[in-house]
Enzyme design. Structure first.
Site, PDB file in Angstrom:
ATOM      1  N   PRO A  10      38.557  41.179  28.158  1.00 31.30           N
ATOM      2  CA  PRO A  10      37.438  40.783  28.990  1.00 31.30           C
ATOM      3  C   PRO A  10      36.739  41.939  29.698  1.00 31.30           C
ATOM      4  CG  PRO A  10      39.514  40.156  30.015  1.00 31.30           C
ATOM      5  CD  PRO A  10      39.823  40.569  28.613  1.00 31.30           C
ATOM      6  N   ASN A  11      35.427  41.854  29.717  1.00 37.03           N
ATOM      7  CA  ASN A  11      34.536  42.777  30.436  1.00 37.03           C
ATOM      8  C   ASN A  11      34.436  44.164  29.799  1.00 37.03           C
ATOM      9  OD1 ASN A  11      33.849  40.911  32.563  1.00 37.03           O
ATOM     10  ND2 ASN A  11      35.952  41.164  33.276  1.00 37.03           N
ATOM     11  N   ARG A  18      29.100  48.495  33.730  1.00 36.97           N
ATOM     12  CA  ARG A  18      29.945  48.208  34.896  1.00 36.97           C
ATOM     13  C   ARG A  18      30.577  49.495  35.456  1.00 36.97           C
ATOM     14  NH1 ARG A  18      35.851  46.412  32.400  1.00 36.97           N
ATOM     15  NH2 ARG A  18      36.293  45.853  34.548  1.00 36.97           N
ATOM     16  N   TYR A  23      34.511  53.781  34.568  1.00 36.28           N
ATOM     17  CA  TYR A  23      34.599  53.586  33.113  1.00 36.28           C
ATOM     18  C   TYR A  23      33.648  54.467  32.305  1.00 36.28           C
ATOM     19  CZ  TYR A  23      37.279  49.549  34.630  1.00 36.28           C
ATOM     20  OH  TYR A  23      38.217  48.749  35.223  1.00 36.28           O
ATOM     21  N   ASN A  75      43.184  47.105  24.341  1.00 33.85           N
ATOM     22  CA  ASN A  75      42.868  47.239  25.759  1.00 33.85           C
ATOM     23  C   ASN A  75      42.647  45.819  26.270  1.00 33.85           C
ATOM     24  OD1 ASN A  75      41.853  47.594  28.303  1.00 33.85           O
ATOM     25  ND2 ASN A  75      40.420  49.223  27.745  1.00 33.85           N
ATOM     26  N   ALA A  78      41.760  43.081  32.280  1.00 32.34           N
ATOM     27  CA  ALA A  78      42.516  42.521  33.410  1.00 32.34           C
ATOM     28  C   ALA A  78      43.697  41.653  32.952  1.00 32.34           C
ATOM     29  CB  ALA A  78      41.586  41.723  34.308  1.00 32.34           C
ATOM     30  N   HIS A  81      47.381  42.683  33.449  1.00 34.95           N
ATOM     31  CA  HIS A  81      48.117  42.522  34.698  1.00 34.95           C
ATOM     32  C   HIS A  81      48.469  41.072  35.006  1.00 34.95           C
ATOM     33  CE1 HIS A  81      46.235  46.412  34.848  1.00 34.95           C
ATOM     34  NE2 HIS A  81      45.045  45.899  35.035  1.00 34.95           N
ATOM     35  N   ASP A  88      53.918  37.846  25.356  1.00 34.86           N
ATOM     36  CA  ASP A  88      54.744  37.115  24.384  1.00 34.86           C
ATOM     37  C   ASP A  88      54.220  37.326  22.965  1.00 34.86           C
ATOM     38  OD1 ASP A  88      56.516  36.098  26.235  1.00 34.86           O
ATOM     39  OD2 ASP A  88      55.620  34.098  26.308  1.00 34.86           O
ATOM     40  N   GLU A 100      48.907  50.202  23.845  1.00 36.27           N
ATOM     41  CA  GLU A 100      48.023  49.702  24.915  1.00 36.27           C
ATOM     42  C   GLU A 100      47.155  50.854  25.414  1.00 36.27           C
ATOM     43  OE1 GLU A 100      50.126  47.483  28.057  1.00 36.27           O
ATOM     44  OE2 GLU A 100      48.820  48.503  29.466  1.00 36.27           O
ATOM     45  N   HIS A 102      43.989  52.064  28.176  1.00 35.79           N
ATOM     46  CA  HIS A 102      43.096  51.806  29.312  1.00 35.79           C
ATOM     47  C   HIS A 102      42.183  53.002  29.483  1.00 35.79           C
ATOM     48  CE1 HIS A 102      45.313  48.277  30.390  1.00 35.79           C
ATOM     49  NE2 HIS A 102      46.422  48.966  30.192  1.00 35.79           N
ATOM     50  N   LEU A 103      40.916  52.734  29.668  1.00 33.93           N
ATOM     51  CA  LEU A 103      39.947  53.817  29.880  1.00 33.93           C
ATOM     52  C   LEU A 103      40.293  54.564  31.162  1.00 33.93           C
ATOM     53  CD1 LEU A 103      36.787  51.691  29.056  1.00 33.93           C
ATOM     54  CD2 LEU A 103      37.642  53.589  27.677  1.00 33.93           C
ATOM     55  N   SER A 104      40.627  53.810  32.204  1.00 33.27           N
ATOM     56  CA  SER A 104      40.933  54.405  33.503  1.00 33.27           C
ATOM     57  C   SER A 104      42.446  54.613  33.644  1.00 33.27           C
ATOM     58  CB  SER A 104      40.434  53.480  34.624  1.00 33.27           C
ATOM     59  OG  SER A 104      41.133  52.249  34.587  1.00 33.27           O
ATOM     60  N   ARG A 109      44.991  53.505  40.549  1.00 36.94           N
ATOM     61  CA  ARG A 109      44.063  52.536  41.136  1.00 36.94           C
ATOM     62  C   ARG A 109      44.829  51.506  41.994  1.00 36.94           C
ATOM     63  NH1 ARG A 109      40.212  50.348  36.643  1.00 36.94           N
ATOM     64  NH2 ARG A 109      39.103  49.632  38.512  1.00 36.94           N
ATOM     65  N   ARG A 113      46.981  46.741  39.567  1.00 31.94           N
ATOM     66  CA  ARG A 113      46.758  47.258  38.205  1.00 31.94           C
ATOM     67  C   ARG A 113      47.956  48.060  37.692  1.00 31.94           C
ATOM     68  NH1 ARG A 113      41.201  46.226  37.403  1.00 31.94           N
ATOM     69  NH2 ARG A 113      40.065  46.336  39.350  1.00 31.94           N
TER      70      ARG A 113
HETATM   71  C1  DQA Z   1      41.010  48.547  32.068  1.00 30.54           C
HETATM   72  C2  DQA Z   1      41.796  48.538  33.391  1.00 30.54           C
HETATM   73  C3  DQA Z   1      41.976  47.111  33.890  1.00 30.54           C
HETATM   74  O1  DQA Z   1      42.695  47.131  35.125  1.00 30.54           O
HETATM   75  C4  DQA Z   1      40.636  46.455  34.148  1.00 30.54           C
HETATM   76  O2  DQA Z   1      40.810  45.115  34.533  1.00 30.54           O
HETATM   77  C5  DQA Z   1      39.729  46.554  32.970  1.00 30.54           C
HETATM   78  C6  DQA Z   1      39.703  47.795  32.193  1.00 30.54           C
HETATM   79  C7  DQA Z   1      40.709  49.979  31.585  1.00 30.54           C
HETATM   80  O3  DQA Z   1      40.322  50.132  30.434  1.00 30.54           O
HETATM   81  O4  DQA Z   1      40.811  50.939  32.377  1.00 30.54           O
HETATM   82  O5  DQA Z   1      38.937  45.646  32.684  1.00 30.54           O
HETATM   83  O6  DQA Z   1      41.819  47.932  31.065  1.00 30.54           O
END
Ligand code: DQA
Length: 151
Positions: A10-11, A18, A23, A75, A78, A81, A88, A100, A102-104, A109, A113
């Site tokens: 998501p997102n 955003r 990001y 990735n 959210a 978390h 599962d 896995e 994550h950009l950040s 943070r 997270r």
């Molecule tokens: C994220 C980190 C997550 O905590 C956040 O909810 C995201 C992006 C990242 O790529 O840094 O949507 O997965």
């Protein structure tokens, strides 16, 4: 041909729009194009998908199993978390290597997270390297596959 599924949750389609300070400014379609280019250089197939819906992510992880993908880069946004269902699903397909991304740097943070439900079932977690993290994750999986084959 080695076939990887690259899943974004998501997102992530809003990256470039955003929270640019976190990001970055690269638009999501450009990140996907970069991943495709790097996959091509490595002679592998990258099947890139994005959804804002938890169940889609679970369905795709299961599909990777039933369609014999060689690995998954994910990735989960959210859902990292919050989602035991996702954890599962990753656990269920265990012989398929999952990395896995994550950009950040999620550890630098907010405390909520810092937890990842699926990380225990992944071969690696890559965080804080921006879009390059996806390329690092693909290489991690390729190295893992090469090692398995040499055993
Ligand atoms: C994220 C980190 C997550 O905590 C956040 O909810 C995201 C992006 C990242 O790529 O840094 O949507 O997965």
């Amino acid at each position: 041909m080695t076939k990887l599924m690259i899943i974004n949750g998501p997102n992530l389609n809003m990256v470039g729009i955003r929270e640019k300070n976190i990001y970055g400014t690269q638009a999501f379609p450009d990140i996907i194009a970069m991943i495709q280019e790097e996959a091509k250089k490595r002679g592998i197939e990258a099947d890139c998908r994005q959804s804002n819906h938890e169940g889609d992510l679970v369905d795709w992880i299961q599909e990777a199993w039933f369609q014999s993908y060689d690995g998954i880069v994910i990735n989960p946004g959210a859902y990292t978390h919050t989602s035991i269902a996702l954890a599962d699903a990753v656990h269920a397909i265990e012989p398929i290597p999952v990395v896995e991304v994550h950009l950040s740097d999620i550890m630098a943070r907010e405390e909520f997270r810092h937890v990842s439900y699926e990380a225990p079932y992944c071969i690696a977690q890559i965080k804080g390297h921006g879009p390059q993290g996806y390329v690092m994750a693909m290489d991690e999986i390729l190295n893992h596959i090469a090692k398995e084959r040499n055993q």
